[in-house]
Design an enzyme around this catalytic site. Structure first.
Site, PDB file in Angstrom:
ATOM      1  N   ASP A 122      50.883  55.425  46.773  1.00  0.00           N
ATOM      2  CA  ASP A 122      49.453  55.596  46.525  1.00  0.00           C
ATOM      3  C   ASP A 122      48.872  54.430  45.732  1.00  0.00           C
ATOM      4  O   ASP A 122      49.459  53.982  44.743  1.00  0.00           O
ATOM      5  CB  ASP A 122      49.248  56.908  45.756  1.00  0.00           C
ATOM      6  CG  ASP A 122      47.794  57.185  45.462  1.00  0.00           C
ATOM      7  OD1 ASP A 122      47.058  57.539  46.398  1.00  0.00           O
ATOM      8  OD2 ASP A 122      47.388  57.042  44.294  1.00  0.00           O
ATOM      9  N   GLU A 138      69.162  51.366  50.523  1.00  0.00           N
ATOM     10  CA  GLU A 138      70.445  52.018  50.243  1.00  0.00           C
ATOM     11  C   GLU A 138      70.549  53.372  50.949  1.00  0.00           C
ATOM     12  O   GLU A 138      71.646  53.914  51.105  1.00  0.00           O
ATOM     13  CB  GLU A 138      70.604  52.226  48.731  1.00  0.00           C
ATOM     14  CG  GLU A 138      70.656  50.938  47.923  1.00  0.00           C
ATOM     15  CD  GLU A 138      70.750  51.232  46.429  1.00  0.00           C
ATOM     16  OE1 GLU A 138      71.202  52.347  46.070  1.00  0.00           O
ATOM     17  OE2 GLU A 138      70.355  50.363  45.623  1.00  0.00           O
TER      18      GLU A 138
END
Length: 541
Positions: free
Chosen positions: A212, A267
């Protein structure tokens, strides 16, 4: 048509789920209330996920559900790693993720890294003194010699972007509400803490993030004044509109932080990251934030959200901004969301809403990029006129009556037309549903083969079934005042897409003769002519 584009070549090696995905945005307060308090919650969302899956979407995006005083309805976070009690508990979130994954839906959540609530423990510590461990986790500055704020920066919601705090004898920055102090994301410790938040949710199974107001994440440390904005003739309802926001957002160090975010999400296989970027430099920043393989996957475009009209040229221009070129990011599009007025109320006359909604849905399914359906858009919901005494949104209240009234697009989802509160709740809903939207309830449309709901389902299936619509190149063939024709191509498949944006019938443009299998048609359009508000998709041979 047989030449492989860069993206096609990449995708033949490893197609990622999010490229060309259809995402369904859920505003938790207004989706479904399971406990009867009039506010939607996580168990309510979980109970309706079968419905969401029936739309043929790939993922859901949940607007904030974190612990918050709700002064900006969740975008003022008091605890990044917990669920606000009005929405449920962490166990309810875990159950939601599990059910979504069972249904084949990915789960995206908001991350708000530009600011927190003033009730966050970090800010409560930071404001105590200039020497505590979190003293520089927020943006603090001394006043000018005469006591005025450090710069002329203005808040999005109105008034100066600086508030005096007597405990520190300094001003703190807030680009939104005074209760949303700005994090100092220049500070590596703050970045580390936010990355820890992301890891917390990734470990709970989320599949990606919408970031955001990401271009607000860093400010100019020199606190230089913003220059005035030239008068472009558009209405100015806030002091914020009178400035070019050159120094309170869009700092050059943001991409380095983005690269840290991307390194973390890499990851976790196939995690999707999407930036929300607004403002006069939005396009350049969106491209910067998504450039190459080490930054975000996509950026959330504002091209349509506040547009007063949907035109062929608007579509053509927005698509042209994201060509299939090396290092170019991947766009995401929304016609509606929780901050913008409902599209049908902006783009057409009331007596045109039904055919226009079908045109709009078909166009949306044909765009290159990810497409984000806002809850109720598949029903054709319109903007509800909320009287002043029922407004909840602080922006709407502060700027009344010159306001976009975000509340009018946040009204509860109508599930059952014959129920007083639309099957959303058994209590008093936090906002009124609106009689017009109640008549468009899910149960009214579910069994009607000609409904907008079922058209949306058919288009979802179609987009998934045709790689050209999901991932293909975009080639503009024609755009005039009313007609738009383009081709989507991928791995030898081509789909010709024709649209008539007017209430008058039109011929196909000269020199374009669609031949092949008709995949979709709305409002009577076909390969021979484009009926009023007609749309047709043809698989070329």
């Amino acid at each position: 048509m047989n030449r492989l584009s860069r993206l096609e070549a990449d995708s033949t090696a490893a197609t990622v789920w999010w490229r060309g995905a259809t995402i369904y945005q859920i505003y938790p307060r207004s989706f479904c209330d399971a406990n009867g308090d009039g506010i939607g919650d996580l168990p309510g969302i979980t109970s309706r996920l079968d419905y969401v899956a029936s739309l043929g979407v790939d993922a859901i995006w949940l607007s904030p559900f974190f612990t918050s005083p709700m002064k900006d309805f969740g975008y003022d976070v008091a605890d990044y790693c917990d669920v606000d009690p009005i929405f449920g508990k962490l166990a309810d979130f875990d159950a939601l993720v599990a059910r979504a994954h069972d249904l084949g839906l990915k789960v995206l959540i908001d991350q708000v890294y530009a600011h927190t609530s003033d009730q966050h423990a970090w800010f409560e510590e930071s404001r105590q003194s200039r020497s505590n461990a979190k003293a520089d986790w927020y943006v603090w500055a001394d006043p000018k010699p005469e006591g005025s704020p450090p710069s002329n920066w203005q808040s999005v919601f109105g008034g100066p972007a600086w508030t005096w705090d007597a405990r520190r004898g300094q001003y703190y920055l807030h680009n939104f509400l005074t209760s949303q102090p700005q994090l100092n994301c220049h500070n590596p410790d703050v970045q580390d803490a936010l990355l820890g938040v992301a890891r917390f949710w990734l470990d709970r199974g989320v599949d990606g993030f919408r970031l955001d107001a990401l271009n607000f994440a860093m400010h100019d440390p020199l606190l230089r004044d913003n220059p005035p904005a030239p008068d472009d003739g558009k209405p100015r309802t806030r002091p914020f509109d009178f400035q070019l926001r050159r120094y309170n957002q869009g700092h050059a160090d943001i991409p380095a932080f983005i690269e840290r975010i991307r390194a973390l999400t890499d990851e976790y296989a196939a995690v999707f990251t999407m930036a929300e970027v607004g403002g006069e430099d939005a396009l350049a920043e969106m491209k910067l934030f998504t450039r190459g393989e080490g930054r975000l996957n996509s950026a959330y475009g504002f091209d349509f959200l506040y547009a007063e009209a949907l035109t062929p040229q608007l579509v053509a221009t927005s698509q042209a901004h994201w060509p299939d070129e090396p290092e170019m990011g991947w766009p995401s599009w929304a016609f509606e969301n929780h901050d913008a007025p409902r599209a049908l109320s902006r783009w057409c006359e009331p007596d045109q809403q039904e055919p226009f909604a079908r045109l709009k849905a078909t166009l949306f399914a044909a765009l290159r990029g990810d497409i984000i359906i806002y809850q109720g858009e598949e029903l054709g919901l319109t903007q509800v006129d909320i009287p002043f005494e029922q407004l909840q949104d602080p922006e709407a209240i502060a700027n009344w009556p010159l306001t976009l009234s975000r509340d009018g697009a946040r009204t509860p989802m109508p599930w059952a037309a014959q129920d007083e509160f639309g099957g959303f709740t058994t209590g008093q809903p936090w906002l009124p549903l609106g009689a017009e939207n109640l008549a468009r309830a899910v149960d009214r449309q579910d069994g009607d083969p000609a409904s907008l709901l079922n058209l949306t389902r058919q288009l979802g299936v179609l987009r998934r079934a045709h790689p050209a619509l999901r991932e293909g190149r975009f080639s503009l063939l024609h755009a005039d005042d009313s007609r738009l024709v383009f081709r989507r191509e991928y791995l030898g498949e081509a789909v010709l897409c024709g649209f008539n944006f007017s209430a008058k019938a039109a011929d196909w443009p000269t020199g374009i003769a669609p031949q092949g299998k008709q995949l979709a048609s709305v409002n009577g359009a076909d390969t021979g002519h484009l009926a009023p508000f007609g749309a047709v998709l043809v698989e070329e041979r």
